[in-house]
Design an enzyme around this catalytic site. Structure first.
Site, PDB file in Angstrom:
ATOM      1  N   LYS A  70       0.845  -1.198   0.000  1.00 15.33           N
ATOM      2  CA  LYS A  70       0.000   0.000   0.000  1.00 15.33           C
ATOM      3  C   LYS A  70       0.880   1.248   0.000  1.00 15.33           C
ATOM      4  O   LYS A  70       1.881   1.301   0.722  1.00 15.33           O
ATOM      5  CB  LYS A  70      -0.900  -0.037   1.247  1.00 15.33           C
ATOM      6  CG  LYS A  70      -1.952   1.049   1.328  1.00 15.33           C
ATOM      7  CD  LYS A  70      -2.826   0.853   2.571  1.00 15.33           C
ATOM      8  CE  LYS A  70      -3.947   1.855   2.689  1.00 15.33           C
ATOM      9  NZ  LYS A  70      -4.789   1.625   3.893  1.00 15.33           N
ATOM     10  N   SER A 145      -9.760   1.431   2.947  1.00 15.08           N
ATOM     11  CA  SER A 145      -8.939   2.222   2.051  1.00 15.08           C
ATOM     12  C   SER A 145      -7.876   1.432   1.281  1.00 15.08           C
ATOM     13  O   SER A 145      -7.377   1.917   0.260  1.00 15.08           O
ATOM     14  CB  SER A 145      -8.235   3.323   2.855  1.00 15.08           C
ATOM     15  OG  SER A 145      -7.374   2.768   3.823  1.00 15.08           O
ATOM     16  N   SER A 169      -9.786  -0.993   7.209  1.00 17.16           N
ATOM     17  CA  SER A 169      -9.266  -0.845   5.849  1.00 17.16           C
ATOM     18  C   SER A 169      -8.555  -2.045   5.252  1.00 17.16           C
ATOM     19  O   SER A 169      -8.213  -2.011   4.073  1.00 17.16           O
ATOM     20  CB  SER A 169      -8.317   0.342   5.784  1.00 17.16           C
ATOM     21  OG  SER A 169      -9.057   1.511   5.609  1.00 17.16           O
TER      22      SER A 169
HETATM   23  N1  GLN Z   1     -13.011   3.635   6.355  1.00 19.77           N
HETATM   24  C1  GLN Z   1     -12.442   4.133   7.564  1.00 19.77           C
HETATM   25  C2  GLN Z   1     -12.092   5.588   7.416  1.00 19.77           C
HETATM   26  O1  GLN Z   1     -12.432   6.138   6.435  1.00 19.77           O
HETATM   27  C3  GLN Z   1     -11.257   3.322   7.952  1.00 19.77           C
HETATM   28  C4  GLN Z   1     -10.038   3.665   7.191  1.00 19.77           C
HETATM   29  C5  GLN Z   1      -8.873   2.850   7.607  1.00 19.77           C
HETATM   30  O2  GLN Z   1      -8.983   1.830   8.275  1.00 19.77           O
HETATM   31  N2  GLN Z   1      -7.714   3.320   7.226  1.00 19.77           N
HETATM   32  O3  GLN Z   1     -11.501   6.200   8.251  1.00 19.77           O
END
Ligand code: GLN
Length: 479
Positions: A70, A145, A169
């Protein structure tokens, strides 16, 4: 091939890391125009690194295994954008501890993957470089994400990829792309070299197509690190060797019936219910649990995470990293750089966080959220007195259409309703493929365990994987 099979083949001299790299590069070059899972991919660099990993593959557990990373994790001398314009052109000056540990075991990095900007989002649509497409249906999102990392493994760009978790995420995109994704206990894997979003929540986590591969990556990356004082002191455990050492019938498995009620897609409910029935028929003790409304976790997270993000992201000011937009004075320079460099969602989080931390509101929002977080942690600890692991749906929905939720932040935030509790409590959790809906879209089974309970979580995941037989590659992957 799985990572375990590739490493064995390279160690035994059946093929070289170079052969492996060539074959995966071919897959990437064929599918990348359809998926846009990667932000950086350099064929020659991949070939060079694979040749490097061919030097001395003896005994290495990831000999010749390509890994997608990532793009919020540092790999020395490779680009690092975090999916943001504010870091366009920036190159890392060192590698994350997790990356060094994988490379020390013979792995090489084949590409850096797309993500929601600074890991804020659940669909990969908040990337400044355009969305990633789900290999099961390219009109749909892969989740987020870490959507690029999930799509990459689902489409067989590499057997293993790395994502990061702050609130789901890794698990949610794993669920939406039909693969395995792990969020370790907080502190299990060093955060050194992971760009900070919410430091008290962030963890690197692996994706793979099998529980064994994911467990292997976790095992290699875990353990204390002098560069991250929040790492757990426990030495890495032998997860892979012990995956089949405890029968499903020796587990007490908890689940929360309300999580299969309102708000959960009926196809997901059915699939998870049959997984629970399967556990029961295998002799596991099924325990019904009562937990507070998971909506509280979402509300708490969307105070705590933005507060920490507003502080962490203040370093991106046009002075220290990335491109600079000049102005008449220093303040104007900051405003121009940040105003242009950050996207909408990141700005929203910085503003919410700054507001919730400001004088007069800190007690009402931030401190109150910390109290609710502590209650969540205790509630989980209490629940785990009655069961060894907990199962349920990973996500309330399967992959949605690109554009469907992007204008509705609340709807997007609710994608994480089942996953965020584990981040607040710091406990390990993972998603494994458990079935498919009528449209053929994958469904994930969520497995959570008490703090430092990765071994038990992986044993249940492994046992279920063998019986569910739901791990498949999408037709587009052509394997
Ligand atoms: N979807 C969550 C957010 O927008 C989690 C994101 C993540 O785990 N990095 O913050």
């Amino acid at each position: 091939m799985t990572a375990v099979q590739i490493a064995a083949g390279v160690r035994d001299g059946k093929f070289s890391a170079l052969d492996v790299a060539k074959s995966f590069c071919k897959q990437i070059e064929k599918l990348e125009p359809k998926l846009h899972a990667l932000l950086h991919y350099n064929h020659d660099a991949a070939i060079r690194d694979a040749k490097g990993s061919d030097q001395g593959t003896k005994g290495l557990r990831l000999a010749g295994v390509p890994i997608v990373v990532k793009d919020n994790i540092c790999v020395d001398n490779q680009p690092l954008t975090c999916g943001s314009k504010i870091l366009k052109g920036y190159r890392s000056t060192y590698s994350a501890t997790a990356i060094n540990r994988l490379i020390d075991e013979g792995a090489f990095i084949i590409g850096k993957s797309n993500l929601d900007e600074f890991a804020m989002g659940s669909s990969c649509e908040h990337s400044a470089y355009g969305p990633t497409h789900n290999p099961w249906d390219t009109a749909r999102v892969p989740g987020g994400s870490s959507g690029g990392s999930a799509a990459a493994v689902a489409a067989c760009y590499a057997p293993i990829s790395l994502g990061s978790e702050t609130g789901g995420s890794v698990r949610q995109p794993a669920s939406l792309t039909g693969i395995v994704g792990i969020k370790p206990s907080y502190g299990r894997i060093s955060r050194y070299g992971l760009v900070a979003f919410g430091s008290s929540l962030d963890q690197i986590g692996p994706f793979a197509r099998t529980v064994e591969d994911a467990a292997l990556a976790l095992e290699i990356m875990s353990g204390p690190d002098d560069n991250d004082s929040t790492t757990l002191s426990a030495a890495p455990e032998a997860y892979v060797a012990n995956l089949d050492k405890r029968d499903l019938k020796k587990f007490r498995v908890g689940y929360v019936p309300e999580h299969l009620g309102e708000g959960c897609d009926p196809a997901i409910r059915k699939s998870v219910e049959s997984a629970i029935a399967l556990l029961k028929s295998e002799g596991a003790t099924i325990v019904e649990l009562k937990l507070s409304d998971p909506g509280f976790s979402v509300a708490t997270y969307y105070i705590v995470a933005p507060c920490e993000a507003s502080s962490n992201l203040s370093r991106f000011d046009g002075i220290r990293y990335g491109p600079r937009k000049d102005g008449e004075d220093l303040l104007q320079l900051y405003m121009n750089t940040r105003g242009e460099g950050f996207g909408h969602e990141v700005k929203r989080r910085i503003m919410i966080g700054t507001f919730a931390l400001s004088a007069g509101y800190q007690d009402a929002f931030y401190k109150k959220a910390l109290k609710v977080r502590e209650l969540t942690r205790r509630e989980y600890a209490h629940a785990f007195e009655k069961c060894d692991v907990m199962v349920g749906p990973t996500s309330p929905n399967t992959a949605f259409k690109i554009g469907e939720n992007v204008g509705d932040p609340l709807k997007m935030y609710l994608c994480d309703i089942y996953t965020i509790g584990a981040n607040l409590a710091g406990i390990p959790a993972m998603s494994i493929p458990c079935g498919y809906d009528d449209a053929g879209l994958p469904i994930g089974l969520h497995i959570q365990a008490p703090m430092e309970g990765e071994m038990e979580m992986l044993q249940v995941a492994y046992g279920m994987e063998q019986r569910l037989k739901a791990n498949r590659a999408p037709a587009l992957a052509g394997v």
